[in-house]
Motif scaffolding. Structure first.
Motif, PDB file in Angstrom:
ATOM      1  N   THR A  69      -3.362 -23.126 -27.406  1.00 21.64           N
ATOM      2  CA  THR A  69      -3.472 -21.933 -28.257  1.00 21.64           C
ATOM      3  C   THR A  69      -4.872 -21.828 -28.850  1.00 21.64           C
ATOM      4  O   THR A  69      -5.507 -22.827 -29.185  1.00 21.64           O
ATOM      5  CB  THR A  69      -2.446 -21.967 -29.409  1.00 21.64           C
ATOM      6  OG1 THR A  69      -2.679 -23.134 -30.193  1.00 21.64           O
ATOM      7  CG2 THR A  69      -1.024 -21.963 -28.882  1.00 21.64           C
ATOM      8  N   CYS A  70      -5.317 -20.614 -28.975  1.00 26.17           N
ATOM      9  CA  CYS A  70      -6.634 -20.348 -29.556  1.00 26.17           C
ATOM     10  C   CYS A  70      -6.559 -20.565 -31.071  1.00 26.17           C
ATOM     11  O   CYS A  70      -5.643 -20.061 -31.714  1.00 26.17           O
ATOM     12  CB  CYS A  70      -7.038 -18.915 -29.233  1.00 26.17           C
ATOM     13  SG  CYS A  70      -8.494 -18.360 -30.133  1.00 26.17           S
ATOM     14  N   PRO A  71      -7.505 -21.305 -31.652  1.00 25.33           N
ATOM     15  CA  PRO A  71      -7.472 -21.539 -33.100  1.00 25.33           C
ATOM     16  C   PRO A  71      -7.598 -20.261 -33.920  1.00 25.33           C
ATOM     17  O   PRO A  71      -7.254 -20.239 -35.091  1.00 25.33           O
ATOM     18  CB  PRO A  71      -8.690 -22.431 -33.349  1.00 25.33           C
ATOM     19  CG  PRO A  71      -9.058 -22.998 -32.035  1.00 25.33           C
ATOM     20  CD  PRO A  71      -8.617 -22.006 -31.012  1.00 25.33           C
ATOM     21  N   TYR A  72      -8.074 -19.181 -33.313  1.00 28.19           N
ATOM     22  CA  TYR A  72      -8.282 -17.935 -34.064  1.00 28.19           C
ATOM     23  C   TYR A  72      -7.130 -16.964 -33.942  1.00 28.19           C
ATOM     24  O   TYR A  72      -6.585 -16.514 -34.935  1.00 28.19           O
ATOM     25  CB  TYR A  72      -9.597 -17.287 -33.638  1.00 28.19           C
ATOM     26  CG  TYR A  72     -10.745 -18.146 -34.068  1.00 28.19           C
ATOM     27  CD1 TYR A  72     -11.189 -18.116 -35.387  1.00 28.19           C
ATOM     28  CD2 TYR A  72     -11.326 -19.045 -33.194  1.00 28.19           C
ATOM     29  CE1 TYR A  72     -12.188 -18.952 -35.814  1.00 28.19           C
ATOM     30  CE2 TYR A  72     -12.336 -19.892 -33.610  1.00 28.19           C
ATOM     31  CZ  TYR A  72     -12.766 -19.831 -34.915  1.00 28.19           C
ATOM     32  OH  TYR A  72     -13.740 -20.672 -35.346  1.00 28.19           O
ATOM     33  N   CYS A  73      -6.766 -16.621 -32.702  1.00 30.13           N
ATOM     34  CA  CYS A  73      -5.706 -15.615 -32.546  1.00 30.13           C
ATOM     35  C   CYS A  73      -4.342 -16.268 -32.301  1.00 30.13           C
ATOM     36  O   CYS A  73      -3.333 -15.592 -32.289  1.00 30.13           O
ATOM     37  CB  CYS A  73      -6.055 -14.650 -31.425  1.00 30.13           C
ATOM     38  SG  CYS A  73      -6.203 -15.436 -29.820  1.00 30.13           S
ATOM     39  N   HIS A  74      -4.322 -17.582 -32.068  1.00 31.70           N
ATOM     40  CA  HIS A  74      -3.105 -18.351 -31.849  1.00 31.70           C
ATOM     41  C   HIS A  74      -2.352 -17.940 -30.592  1.00 31.70           C
ATOM     42  O   HIS A  74      -1.187 -18.280 -30.416  1.00 31.70           O
ATOM     43  CB  HIS A  74      -2.170 -18.278 -33.067  1.00 31.70           C
ATOM     44  CG  HIS A  74      -2.838 -18.746 -34.319  1.00 31.70           C
ATOM     45  ND1 HIS A  74      -3.148 -20.058 -34.559  1.00 31.70           N
ATOM     46  CD2 HIS A  74      -3.309 -18.048 -35.390  1.00 31.70           C
ATOM     47  CE1 HIS A  74      -3.760 -20.170 -35.715  1.00 31.70           C
ATOM     48  NE2 HIS A  74      -3.893 -18.960 -36.244  1.00 31.70           N
ATOM     49  N   GLY A 134     -12.799 -21.258 -28.999  1.00 35.27           N
ATOM     50  CA  GLY A 134     -12.137 -19.966 -29.098  1.00 35.27           C
ATOM     51  C   GLY A 134     -11.840 -19.421 -27.718  1.00 35.27           C
ATOM     52  O   GLY A 134     -12.442 -19.851 -26.727  1.00 35.27           O
ATOM     53  N   CYS A 135     -10.900 -18.481 -27.652  1.00 39.93           N
ATOM     54  CA  CYS A 135     -10.580 -17.888 -26.364  1.00 39.93           C
ATOM     55  C   CYS A 135     -11.626 -16.826 -26.032  1.00 39.93           C
ATOM     56  O   CYS A 135     -12.409 -16.411 -26.887  1.00 39.93           O
ATOM     57  CB  CYS A 135      -9.179 -17.285 -26.371  1.00 39.93           C
ATOM     58  SG  CYS A 135      -9.017 -15.783 -27.350  1.00 39.93           S
ATOM     59  N   ARG A 136     -11.611 -16.400 -24.811  1.00 37.22           N
ATOM     60  CA  ARG A 136     -12.602 -15.446 -24.334  1.00 37.22           C
ATOM     61  C   ARG A 136     -12.608 -14.179 -25.174  1.00 37.22           C
ATOM     62  O   ARG A 136     -13.651 -13.653 -25.516  1.00 37.22           O
ATOM     63  CB  ARG A 136     -12.287 -15.105 -22.873  1.00 37.22           C
ATOM     64  CG  ARG A 136     -13.426 -14.445 -22.175  1.00 37.22           C
ATOM     65  CD  ARG A 136     -13.150 -14.361 -20.713  1.00 37.22           C
ATOM     66  NE  ARG A 136     -12.254 -13.246 -20.437  1.00 37.22           N
ATOM     67  CZ  ARG A 136     -12.147 -12.677 -19.247  1.00 37.22           C
ATOM     68  NH1 ARG A 136     -12.840 -13.141 -18.247  1.00 37.22           N
ATOM     69  NH2 ARG A 136     -11.339 -11.677 -19.063  1.00 37.22           N
ATOM     70  N   GLN A 137     -11.424 -13.720 -25.512  1.00 34.39           N
ATOM     71  CA  GLN A 137     -11.332 -12.482 -26.287  1.00 34.39           C
ATOM     72  C   GLN A 137     -11.923 -12.627 -27.683  1.00 34.39           C
ATOM     73  O   GLN A 137     -12.671 -11.781 -28.138  1.00 34.39           O
ATOM     74  CB  GLN A 137      -9.879 -12.065 -26.416  1.00 34.39           C
ATOM     75  CG  GLN A 137      -9.548 -10.894 -25.538  1.00 34.39           C
ATOM     76  CD  GLN A 137      -8.071 -10.656 -25.503  1.00 34.39           C
ATOM     77  OE1 GLN A 137      -7.269 -11.596 -25.483  1.00 34.39           O
ATOM     78  NE2 GLN A 137      -7.699  -9.403 -25.506  1.00 34.39           N
ATOM     79  N   CYS A 138     -11.579 -13.724 -28.356  1.00 38.09           N
ATOM     80  CA  CYS A 138     -12.088 -13.920 -29.713  1.00 38.09           C
ATOM     81  C   CYS A 138     -13.606 -14.081 -29.710  1.00 38.09           C
ATOM     82  O   CYS A 138     -14.290 -13.542 -30.566  1.00 38.09           O
ATOM     83  CB  CYS A 138     -11.434 -15.126 -30.360  1.00 38.09           C
ATOM     84  SG  CYS A 138      -9.723 -14.823 -30.812  1.00 38.09           S
ATOM     85  N   ILE A 139     -14.119 -14.819 -28.736  1.00 35.30           N
ATOM     86  CA  ILE A 139     -15.558 -14.999 -28.664  1.00 35.30           C
ATOM     87  C   ILE A 139     -16.244 -13.666 -28.368  1.00 35.30           C
ATOM     88  O   ILE A 139     -17.258 -13.328 -28.954  1.00 35.30           O
ATOM     89  CB  ILE A 139     -15.917 -16.050 -27.595  1.00 35.30           C
ATOM     90  CG1 ILE A 139     -15.457 -17.421 -28.075  1.00 35.30           C
ATOM     91  CG2 ILE A 139     -17.404 -16.067 -27.322  1.00 35.30           C
ATOM     92  CD1 ILE A 139     -15.606 -18.509 -27.042  1.00 35.30           C
TER      93      ILE A 139
HETATM   94 ZN   LIG Z   1      -8.389 -16.157 -29.546  1.00 40.86          ZN
END
Ligand SMILES: [Zn+2]
Length: 206
Positions: free
Chosen positions: A91-96, A110-115
């Protein structure tokens, strides 16, 4: 243009290639090992991006904590039990959201989207902000239709006074823009230097 090909700027793609990606499979061994401290062996990752603590919550879900820039980054290890493959997601630490991979950026995973979102909001450099401001002030004086209103290579010093405007007001406004243009160029040149190198600049001055 063949179908499926995309030209032009795609923020997310452009940035993620610069960072090291860790795949969920990297964490697979941690599903069965004892809880505690571990380190990912990778020469591409910083110390902070390597060291982790493996924990488990009361529901039996395992998660890892990285301490990056003195802040905890929590990543859960989740098996997809719906599929026969039992694929592992992290899981992404930001969007989970569950992801197959995460990216190591300077102070985070972070995941690609959050970055992508992070950089989209930060990518406007100070000189770009200043350029936007100059163009806005120019349009207020000469209008949207003025031929070189967006052209930063043209300076406003000799552009005509709008008929309806008093000279004094006009000169004040024009001088303000000229002043901003003077601030703009050193910034723009510095940015071109970092983007293309000195070589590019000197080549074009000759
Ligand atoms: Zn994310």
């Amino acid at each position: 243009m063949p179908k499926g090909h995309h030209y032009g700027r795609t923020q997310t793609r452009a940035y993620t290639t610069e960072y090291h990606r860790i795949h969920a499979n990297v964490f697979k061994p941690l599903l069965t090992t004892p809880l505690g401290s571990y380190s990912i062996s990778s020469e591409f990752l910083s110390d902070n991006h390597r060291k982790l603590i493996l924990k488990e919550n009361e529901n039996g879900v395992r998660y890892v904590i990285f301490t990056i820039n003195e802040k905890p980054h929590q990543i859960a290890l989740k098996r997809d039990n719906r599929s026969a493959s039992n694929k592992l997601y992290i899981t992404c630490p930001y969007c989970h959201k569950q992801r197959q991979s995460l990216y190591a950026i300077k102070y985070a995973y972070g995941c690609r989207q959050c970055i992508g979102l992070h950089y989209a909001s930060q990518s406007e450099r100070p000189n770009e902000r200043l350029m936007r401001r100059i163009r806005k002030l120019r349009k207020e004086l000469w209008g949207y239709d003025w031929p070189d209103v967006n052209n930063m290579f043209e300076q406003v010093a000799y552009w005509p006074k709008p008929k309806w405007m008093r000279w004094k007001t006009f000169e004040q406004k024009r001088n303000k823009i000229t002043e901003l243009e003077k601030q703009y160029w050193p910034m723009a040149v510095a940015q071109m230097d970092t983007m293309f190198g000195k070589h590019f600049i000197s080549e074009h001055q000759n």
